[in-house]
Design a protein around this motif. Structure first.
Motif, mmCIF file in Angstrom:
data_model
loop_
_atom_site.group_PDB
_atom_site.id
_atom_site.type_symbol
_atom_site.label_atom_id
_atom_site.label_comp_id
_atom_site.label_asym_id
_atom_site.label_seq_id
_atom_site.Cartn_x
_atom_site.Cartn_y
_atom_site.Cartn_z
ATOM 1 N N ARG A 1 5.026 -4.867 -1.537
ATOM 2 C CA ARG A 1 5.377 -4.716 -0.120
ATOM 3 C C ARG A 1 4.650 -3.544 0.532
ATOM 4 O O ARG A 1 4.640 -3.431 1.753
ATOM 5 C CB ARG A 1 6.889 -4.520 0.001
ATOM 6 N N LEU A 2 3.999 -2.674 -0.262
ATOM 7 C CA LEU A 2 3.371 -1.470 0.262
ATOM 8 C C LEU A 2 1.870 -1.687 0.449
ATOM 9 O O LEU A 2 1.176 -2.099 -0.479
ATOM 10 C CB LEU A 2 3.613 -0.290 -0.676
ATOM 11 N N ILE A 3 1.380 -1.402 1.643
ATOM 12 C CA ILE A 3 -0.039 -1.610 1.959
ATOM 13 C C ILE A 3 -0.618 -0.288 2.449
ATOM 14 O O ILE A 3 -0.114 0.294 3.421
ATOM 15 C CB ILE A 3 -0.227 -2.698 3.048
ATOM 16 N N PRO A 4 -1.670 0.225 1.791
ATOM 17 C CA PRO A 4 -2.277 1.489 2.236
ATOM 18 C C PRO A 4 -3.007 1.314 3.562
ATOM 19 O O PRO A 4 -3.426 0.214 3.926
ATOM 20 C CB PRO A 4 -3.246 1.826 1.103
ATOM 21 N N THR A 5 -3.183 2.408 4.273
ATOM 22 C CA THR A 5 -3.760 2.350 5.615
ATOM 23 C C THR A 5 -5.246 2.033 5.634
ATOM 24 O O THR A 5 -5.787 1.636 6.670
ATOM 25 C CB THR A 5 -3.541 3.689 6.342
ATOM 26 N N ARG A 6 -5.941 2.219 4.532
ATOM 27 C CA ARG A 6 -7.381 1.949 4.502
ATOM 28 C C ARG A 6 -7.804 1.564 3.097
ATOM 29 O O ARG A 6 -7.035 1.677 2.135
ATOM 30 C CB ARG A 6 -8.182 3.171 4.976
ATOM 31 N N GLY A 7 -9.079 1.115 2.986
ATOM 32 C CA GLY A 7 -9.621 0.718 1.693
ATOM 33 C C GLY A 7 -9.476 -0.774 1.441
ATOM 34 O O GLY A 7 -8.960 -1.528 2.261
ATOM 35 N N ARG A 8 -9.953 -1.184 0.280
ATOM 36 C CA ARG A 8 -9.949 -2.615 -0.041
ATOM 37 C C ARG A 8 -8.537 -3.179 -0.173
ATOM 38 O O ARG A 8 -8.325 -4.374 0.005
ATOM 39 C CB ARG A 8 -10.727 -2.855 -1.342
ATOM 40 N N ALA B 1 1.533 -7.594 -0.056
ATOM 41 C CA ALA B 1 0.256 -6.884 -0.163
ATOM 42 C C ALA B 1 -0.740 -7.803 -0.851
ATOM 43 O O ALA B 1 -0.429 -8.400 -1.887
ATOM 44 C CB ALA B 1 0.431 -5.600 -0.961
ATOM 45 N N ALA B 2 -1.928 -7.958 -0.279
ATOM 46 C CA ALA B 2 -2.924 -8.853 -0.878
ATOM 47 C C ALA B 2 -3.361 -8.373 -2.252
ATOM 48 O O ALA B 2 -3.716 -9.181 -3.112
ATOM 49 C CB ALA B 2 -4.135 -8.968 0.050
ATOM 50 N N ALA C 1 -6.081 -2.498 1.756
ATOM 51 C CA ALA C 1 -5.416 -2.476 3.059
ATOM 52 C C ALA C 1 -5.421 -3.874 3.673
ATOM 53 O O ALA C 1 -6.025 -4.123 4.726
ATOM 54 C CB ALA C 1 -6.095 -1.474 3.980
ATOM 55 N N ALA C 2 -4.738 -4.806 3.019
ATOM 56 C CA ALA C 2 -4.729 -6.202 3.458
ATOM 57 C C ALA C 2 -3.402 -6.847 3.106
ATOM 58 O O ALA C 2 -2.765 -6.492 2.111
ATOM 59 C CB ALA C 2 -5.873 -6.975 2.808
ATOM 60 N N VAL C 3 -3.001 -7.804 3.925
ATOM 61 C CA VAL C 3 -1.765 -8.549 3.690
ATOM 62 C C VAL C 3 -2.095 -10.002 3.369
ATOM 63 O O VAL C 3 -3.126 -10.538 3.790
ATOM 64 C CB VAL C 3 -0.831 -8.499 4.913
ATOM 65 N N SER C 4 -1.212 -10.631 2.589
ATOM 66 C CA SER C 4 -1.282 -12.072 2.329
ATOM 67 C C SER C 4 -0.098 -12.739 3.005
ATOM 68 O O SER C 4 1.052 -12.325 2.798
ATOM 69 C CB SER C 4 -1.233 -12.366 0.818
#
Length: 427
Positions: free
Chosen positions: A242-249, A236-237, A251-254
């Protein structure tokens, strides 16, 4: 009259009328005017870490569309030599006055379509802010971007704002062309980067008025082959988890990579999230071994659940997949971020010209927003998306007829939900 002549005439007229207003969108004295550039400067200064190592006194910078020098004065502290160009000789005359005490800053009237005043590879850093969005010709804007690439040294940076959103229809009037200018889709920016071999290393504000792009001129190193790139990990950025929300700031991966090309571009290395292709928004400087971090936002509509992540080269997967977990985002929490005069954007919680602009974030449906001032409901509103990632919108409207001058209460509702009220003043 051709486009360049019209731009020069219109910006000379605006400089004579009120240069500070037409540059900063607010009626200000000189001290206030210079202060409006602080946040812009911090954003540009944050990109200087990408430059090849050198002392500040040995670096040169160029501002395209310097106007009366609002950004040149503070930016001059980061460089031994700085130049500004503008199509308006009236703006340049004002800039010379303001820069009298800044000996390393130099300003020039330019052609309005190129940077022919300067040699190839002369600058370390080129920047431009709320300038290209007023140029009515895409061809001229792209010519400026190509010219910036030409005058940059290898490894040099261009940080440039482009308009990524079409102006509202009421602004698209004959005679306003040098104000409403032109706009670019993200795809057009990516295609330019690839075709020009001008690596795009950061992009934000896609589909919004202020799309900020950062390009880095190639170093000319021997290119690593795409098949040499290895994906070491995906996190998760926001927090490295490991958990990334579906929306919002958040909601990004590194993507943590090895073997990435030194001159790699976001435009050529999109990320595959499941079966969806998403162009990245940030790539860090690449180490000698090709190690770097590349960030990408989740595509809209991504459903919760496990998602495989891979790096691709022009759409073809080139790395093994790593898995992350997409989770449902927390419930929306809409709130009013800012209330200003509709014209003087620095007049906070105050209407000086008969209207307000209200910025609200985390809005799912802007059509569901209603606003009242002093108990009087606002009629039609001009709605502009300010930040698609934060679901932030600006609502502009005239003060409702019959509203009393002086202190008033501004309220906003999203359907049945009432937001915290703001005390405003009408003068």
């Amino acid at each position: 009259m051709n486009v360049v002549e019209q731009m020069r005439e219109d910006w000379n007229r605006r400089a004579r009328e009120d240069a500070n207003y037409f540059v900063a969108f607010a009626r200000l004295n000189d001290e206030e005017f210079l202060a409006t550039g602080a946040s812009v400067i911090s954003g540009f200064a944050a990109e200087l870490y990408r430059l090849p190592r050198a002392s500040e006194k040995d670096r040169r910078a160029l501002e395209i569309g310097c106007g009366p020098g609002r950004l040149l004065i503070p930016m001059s502290k980061h460089f031994g030599e700085i130049h500004g160009v503008d199509i308006s000789d009236e703006m340049i005359a004002l800039a010379k006055q303001k820069l009298a005490g800044t000996p390393n800053a130099h300003v020039h009237v330019n052609s309005g379509s190129d940077l022919s005043l300067f040699d190839d590879g002369y600058f370390d850093f080129v920047y431009s802010w709320i300038v290209m969005q007023h140029i009515p010709s895409k061809e001229i804007v792209l010519a400026y971007l190509r010219e910036a690439q030409r005058v940059l040294k290898p490894g040099g940076i261009l940080a440039c704002q482009l308009r990524g959103l079409k102006p509202i229809d009421s602004e698209l009037k004959p005679g306003w062309e040098t104000w409403t200018g032109c706009w670019f889709s993200a795809q057009e920016i990516f295609e330019f980067s690839s075709a020009q071999k001008f690596p795009l290393v950061s992009i934000s504000g896609i589909d919004a008025q202020y799309t900020v792009t950062v390009f880095r001129k190639g170093l000319g190193r021997a290119a690593m082959r795409p098949e040499q790139v290895a994906l070491l990990a995906v996190t998760a950025a926001a927090d490295g988890g490991r958990l990334i929300p579906t929306r919002g700031r958040a909601a990004a991966v590194s993507l943590w990579l090895d073997g990435f090309p030194a001159d790699g571009s976001l435009a050529d290395f999109p990320v595959m999230l499941g079966d969806k292709l998403q162009t990245g928004c940030f790539v860090a400087p690449v180490s000698e071994s090709g190690g770097c971090q590349l960030n990408a936002m989740l595509p809209k509509g991504m459903e919760p659940g496990p998602v495989s992540v891979r790096l691709s080269y022009r759409g073809t997967p080139i790395t093994e997949a790593h898995e992350v977990e997409v989770v449902t985002a927390p419930p929306r929490n809409p709130k009013i971020l800012l209330v200003t005069d509709r014209v003087n954007l620095l007049a906070r919680n105050r209407s000086e010209t008969g209207g307000f602009q209200v910025s609200i974030q985390d809005v799912e449906d802007p059509a569901a927003v209603s606003i009242a001032v002093g108990g009087e409901c606002v009629g039609s509103m001009v709605v502009v998306c300010e930040d698609p990632i934060a679901s932030a919108y600006a609502f502009g409207f005239p003060v409702p007829p019959g509203t009393q001058k002086g202190p008033n209460t501004l309220t906003a509702r999203l359907g049945d939900r009432r937001l915290e009220a703001v005390t405003v003043e009408i003068v």
